[in-house]
Design an enzyme around this catalytic site. Structure first.
Site, PDB file in Angstrom:
ATOM      1  N   SER A   1       0.831  -0.979  -0.044  1.00 40.88           N
ATOM      2  CA  SER A   1      -0.079  -0.131  -0.059  1.00 40.88           C
ATOM      3  C   SER A   1       1.309   1.347  -0.075  1.00 40.88           C
ATOM      4  CB  SER A   1      -1.201  -0.217   1.748  1.00 40.88           C
ATOM      5  OG  SER A   1      -0.423   0.023   2.723  1.00 40.88           O
TER       6      SER A   1
ATOM      7  N   ASP B   1       4.870  -8.022   2.676  1.00 39.70           N
ATOM      8  CA  ASP B   1       4.070  -7.793   3.479  1.00 39.70           C
ATOM      9  C   ASP B   1       3.635  -8.727   4.015  1.00 39.70           C
ATOM     10  OD1 ASP B   1       2.357  -5.763   5.119  1.00 39.70           O
ATOM     11  OD2 ASP B   1       2.755  -4.520   3.045  1.00 39.70           O
TER      12      ASP B   1
ATOM     13  N   VAL C   1       8.378  -8.976   9.294  1.00 43.14           N
ATOM     14  CA  VAL C   1      10.032  -8.136   9.186  1.00 43.14           C
ATOM     15  C   VAL C   1      10.788  -8.716  10.268  1.00 43.14           C
ATOM     16  CG1 VAL C   1       9.263  -6.647   7.549  1.00 43.14           C
ATOM     17  CG2 VAL C   1       9.112  -5.566   9.322  1.00 43.14           C
TER      18      VAL C   1
ATOM     19  N   CYS D   1      10.988   0.187   3.847  1.00 43.33           N
ATOM     20  CA  CYS D   1       9.176   0.195   4.119  1.00 43.33           C
ATOM     21  C   CYS D   1       8.414   0.186   4.932  1.00 43.33           C
ATOM     22  CB  CYS D   1       8.490   0.956   3.008  1.00 43.33           C
ATOM     23  SG  CYS D   1       9.394   1.430   1.485  1.00 43.33           S
TER      24      CYS D   1
ATOM     25  N   SER E   1      12.052   8.751   9.006  1.00 38.64           N
ATOM     26  CA  SER E   1      11.161  10.045   8.741  1.00 38.64           C
ATOM     27  C   SER E   1      11.628  11.070   9.169  1.00 38.64           C
ATOM     28  CB  SER E   1       9.628   9.733   9.947  1.00 38.64           C
ATOM     29  OG  SER E   1       8.525  10.641   9.990  1.00 38.64           O
TER      30      SER E   1
ATOM     31  N   TYR F   1       8.014   6.374  17.942  1.00 43.66           N
ATOM     32  CA  TYR F   1       7.409   6.486  16.565  1.00 43.66           C
ATOM     33  C   TYR F   1       8.892   7.632  16.070  1.00 43.66           C
ATOM     34  CZ  TYR F   1       6.562   7.203  12.003  1.00 43.66           C
ATOM     35  OH  TYR F   1       6.628   7.405  10.549  1.00 43.66           O
TER      36      TYR F   1
ATOM     37  N   LYS G   1      12.696   5.207  13.984  1.00 41.74           N
ATOM     38  CA  LYS G   1      12.665   6.337  12.805  1.00 41.74           C
ATOM     39  C   LYS G   1      14.973   6.603  13.335  1.00 41.74           C
ATOM     40  CE  LYS G   1       9.440   5.452  10.711  1.00 41.74           C
ATOM     41  NZ  LYS G   1       9.740   4.218   9.574  1.00 41.74           N
TER      42      LYS G   1
ATOM     43  N   PHE H   1       2.959  12.779   3.450  1.00 42.85           N
ATOM     44  CA  PHE H   1       3.000  12.277   2.478  1.00 42.85           C
ATOM     45  C   PHE H   1       0.684  11.763   2.442  1.00 42.85           C
ATOM     46  CE2 PHE H   1       6.787  12.669   1.327  1.00 42.85           C
ATOM     47  CZ  PHE H   1       7.034  11.599  -0.093  1.00 42.85           C
TER      48      PHE H   1
ATOM     49  N   THR I   1      -0.518   9.088   2.312  1.00 50.93           N
ATOM     50  CA  THR I   1      -0.318   7.688   2.714  1.00 50.93           C
ATOM     51  C   THR I   1      -2.385   7.453   2.866  1.00 50.93           C
ATOM     52  OG1 THR I   1      -0.040   8.705   5.373  1.00 50.93           O
ATOM     53  CG2 THR I   1       1.498   7.861   3.952  1.00 50.93           C
TER      54      THR I   1
END
Length: 261
Positions: free
Chosen positions: A20, A41, A65, A91, A155, A168, A172, A201, A203
């Protein structure tokens, strides 16, 4: 001696989180330019259906992952199907919005939530890097000595984290911090490592927000004053692949935004 600029045509690329958003747009762009893509994914994603839409030049490899076994199986599948792996685009990621301590609710950020984000975003990225590097190291080098390219996704939160983004931002920021040492680790093998740090973005998550909120977020971007288009992330991925002198860099893709508290 002039450097050889490498085309993506004929390359095999693994894209994690590729079912996605900008990550799917990346796979679509690479396939459109003559590459082969492996969408990696989680099993319950739309990876299978999206891969079918892209035709014979794309397959879906279900994997988490954070799992060494599942990632190695996915990479083995990619090599069995297409013969080698030239590019990896990391990603896959998750996010939570939790304050370290919320006084009004008397609620403390749990270690479980913090560890979950670190485990997927940071450790998951490193898990893919180390395993795919082992596969790329077996490739024959091109005329410039290159055996592969690994592109990670950080990010702007790595640099200007917001309220509720402790986990987060830490995850990152870790990706940012490990880019150069891993690039140095893999340089003798002929594998480049570059990280993209996207801003705001369009998303799947952001597009579900009310229009008023989306417009406000877009207004925070100096120029162009809008949300980033997934195609722009994909374009930068292609540029990184094709430019052999890009290595060990963290590139902000954010319209010059610098997030305020």
């Amino acid at each position: 001696m002039a450097a050889a600029v490498r085309s993506v045509k004929g390359l095999v690329a693994v894209v994690t989180g590729g079912a996605s958003g900008p990550w799917l747009a990346t796979a679509k762009r690479l396939v459109g330019q003559g590459a082969t893509a492996v969408l990696l994914d989680v099993p319950d994603s739309e990876g299978e259906s999206q891969a079918k839409k892209l035709g014979e030049s794309c397959i879906f490899a279900p994997a988490n992952v954070t799992s060494e076994k599942e990632i190695q199986a996915a990479l083995t599948l990619a090599k069995e199907k297409f013969g080698r792996i030239d590019v990896a685009v990391n990603c896959a990621g998750i996010a939570v919005a939790i304050k370290t301590y919320h006084q009004k609710k008397n609620k403390i950020h749990t270690l479980e939530d913090f560890q979950r984000v670190i485990n997927v975003n940071l450790i998951g990225t490193f898990n893919v890097i180390r395993l795919v590097a082992g596969e790329m190291g077996q490739n024959e080098p091109d005329q410039g000595g290159q055996r592969g390219v690994i592109i990670n996704t950080a990010s702007v939160a790595a640099f200007e984290g917001q309220v509720g983004q402790a986990a987060y931002s830490a995850s990152k920021g870790g990706i940012d911090g490990m880019t150069l040492p891993i690039a140095r680790d893999l340089a003798p093998t002929g594998i480049r490592v570059v990280t993209i740090a996207p801003g705001l973005f369009a998303t799947p998550l952001l597009t579900t927000l009310p229009e008023k909120v989306r417009n406000f977020l877009a207004s925070q971007v100096p120029f162009p004053s809008r949300l980033g288009d997934p195609a722009e992330y994909a374009h930068l991925v292609q540029t990184i692949i094709e430019n052999p002198f890009l290595n060990g860099e963290v590139i902000r893709l954010d319209g010059a935004i610098r997030m305020q508290p």
